[in-house]
Design an enzyme around this catalytic site. Structure first.
Site, mmCIF file in Angstrom:
data_model
loop_
_atom_site.group_PDB
_atom_site.id
_atom_site.type_symbol
_atom_site.label_atom_id
_atom_site.label_comp_id
_atom_site.label_asym_id
_atom_site.label_seq_id
_atom_site.Cartn_x
_atom_site.Cartn_y
_atom_site.Cartn_z
ATOM 1 N N PRO A 1 0.802 -1.232 0.000
ATOM 2 C CA PRO A 1 0.000 0.000 0.000
ATOM 3 C C PRO A 1 0.832 1.277 0.000
ATOM 4 C CG PRO A 1 -0.983 -1.593 1.481
ATOM 5 C CD PRO A 1 0.331 -2.172 1.061
ATOM 6 N N TYR A 2 1.996 1.259 0.643
ATOM 7 C CA TYR A 2 2.859 2.451 0.629
ATOM 8 C C TYR A 2 3.255 2.801 -0.795
ATOM 9 C CZ TYR A 2 7.098 5.263 1.161
ATOM 10 O OH TYR A 2 8.058 6.233 1.049
ATOM 11 N N GLY A 3 3.785 1.830 -1.525
ATOM 12 C CA GLY A 3 4.178 2.083 -2.908
ATOM 13 C C GLY A 3 2.998 2.415 -3.797
ATOM 14 N N LYS B 1 1.862 6.036 -3.170
ATOM 15 C CA LYS B 1 2.790 6.977 -3.794
ATOM 16 C C LYS B 1 2.612 7.016 -5.307
ATOM 17 C CE LYS B 1 5.475 8.868 -0.581
ATOM 18 N NZ LYS B 1 5.703 10.313 -0.450
#
Length: 425
Positions: free
Chosen positions: A227-229, A232
């Protein structure tokens, strides 16, 4: 004090009128002794005349307003940069570099991950009016964001604010999409409404996911796996779509694993204790060396790498912020620049741990565990594009030396940043 002439003058008049009525009213005077009363009358008239003259002088004086807020106006030769997330590890180092380079800086941070102590350090180093201001605000608050942009004359935005732990993002995905993607949209809308045309966006190599081929170039396909990538990459897509309809100058910097700290010892990395489990490996190494935790947990030893541990590209924070400043200098209207910011050399986690032992002089206890969810085996950059177009090359490529610099700060700040005695937001 602030206000308009129409707001100020009635106050002055009220005070003048009050003085006149108390000093110049003759309705209660006794006329039984003419000479004595005449003397009193003349004294009263003289006092009234003096007070009237005084009132006229006061009313004719321009209101005593304080000087205009320098952050609210543009000045020739002065570039005013909004640094979101400027109380965080990378954002504070970027703010420090900008201030050293004579930029005007406004930091906006909600302090959910940042350190008020870092703000205190910056304020102590740059106390001159018009150099630095800190605004405590959440980028998810539309009213606050719009007010900040309306009241400040920004020339550019460096957008660092984000939650940024891969493991945590797998546990709290909605938080990451809201904090990263939705908040970036909020910033873009405020920029558009207030004619701010330059954006330097802090992105990540996590947008690439786990490419089949190394090193990673800017043309490598983006297939983020956590989810972080993903959050972004969504932000990047929004920025790119919006830039097609405007004359914005956009720079997107996708950087790799950040280490190190300010060589002069002003700033360092100080995550909240509850986030140590998700934090950077450098922070965990230092915590182990300091005895804060019993040892270092290395997650994943069965990757398809030479020693079974993950391979990463470790970039010194001073080199990273140098790339941001060069990107700001080179940003042009109607153009988008996308750059990988790394050393071009991958190091395994085991190599990193050995460098940390060397830097700290501590034989850190190592515990090997299973893989961390959402992680990938090998990631390192090809920095040739940023070298060619922005004349940027990583200068601090000795892993042990970067860790030694960071270790000095950690030793001097065993409890992180000292809490300031007072802070005006």
């Amino acid at each position: 004090m602030t206000g308009s002439v129409s707001q100020m003058l009635p106050v002055i008049r009220t005070r003048s009128q009050s003085r006149s009525s108390s000093s110049c009213s003759f309705t209660d005077m006794d006329y039984s002794d003419t000479k004595q009363k005449s003397h009193h009358v003349l004294s009263k008239l003289l006092m009234a005349a003096v007070l009237t003259a005084f009132c006229v002088v006061i009313l004719r004086q321009p209101p005593n307003f304080s000087a205009p807020n320098p952050f609210s106006r543009r000045e020739p030769g002065v570039t005013h940069v909004l640094v979101t997330g400027g109380a965080g590890y990378i954002g504070s180092h970027a703010a420090l570099r900008l201030l050293r380079d004579s930029y005007r800086v406004t930091i906006v941070d909600n302090l959910s991950r940042g350190n008020i102590g870092a703000i205190k350090v910056l304020q102590e180093q740059f106390p001159e009016p018009g150099r630095l201001q800190f605004i405590l605000a959440d980028l998810g608050d539309a009213e606050a964001v719009n007010k900040i942009f309306a009241q400040n004359a920004f020339d550019a935005v460096m957008h660092f604010a984000a939650v940024a732990y891969v493991g945590e993002s797998t546990l709290e995905p909605l938080r990451y999409y809201r904090n990263i993607t939705a908040n970036t949209l909020m910033v873009l809308e405020a920029m558009a409404a207030n004619n701010v045309k330059t954006l330097i966006y802090s992105s990540t190599c996590a947008t690439y996911g786990e490419p089949e081929k190394m090193p990673i170039t800017e043309e490598t396909s983006q297939f983020p796996i956590n989810p972080y990538g993903k959050a972004k990459k969504m932000s990047e897509d929004i920025i790119l779509d919006f830039s097609k309809r405007t004359d914005m100058a956009v720079m997107i910097l996708r950087y790799f694993n950040v280490i190190g700290s300010d060589p002069e010892g002003m700033l360092g990395e100080s995550p909240r204790p509850e986030l140590r489990e998700h934090g950077r490996i450098s922070g965990a190494c230092f915590d182990a060396a300091l005895g804060i935790i019993p040892g270092l947990k290395v997650k994943g030893t069965d990757y398809a790498t030479a020693d079974g541990t993950c391979i990463r590209d470790y970039i010194d924070v001073t080199d990273l912020v140098d790339a941001h400043v060069k990107a700001l200098d080179k940003a042009e209207p109607n153009k988008v620049g996308i750059y990988n910011v790394g050393t071009g050399k991958g190091r395994s986690v085991k190599e990193f741990v050995e460098a940390c032992k060397e830097a700290t002089g501590v034989d850190i206890n190592i515990e090997y565990l299973s893989r961390r969810p959402g992680d990938y085996a090998e990631v390192f950059s090809d920095p040739s594009k940023i070298n060619r177009e922005l004349n940027w090359t990583a200068q601090n490529t000795d892993l042990s030396k970067s860790l030694q610099v960071a270790w000095r700060w950690q030793q001097a700040h065993r409890n992180g940043y000292a809490a300031p005695l007072a802070m005006a937001f």
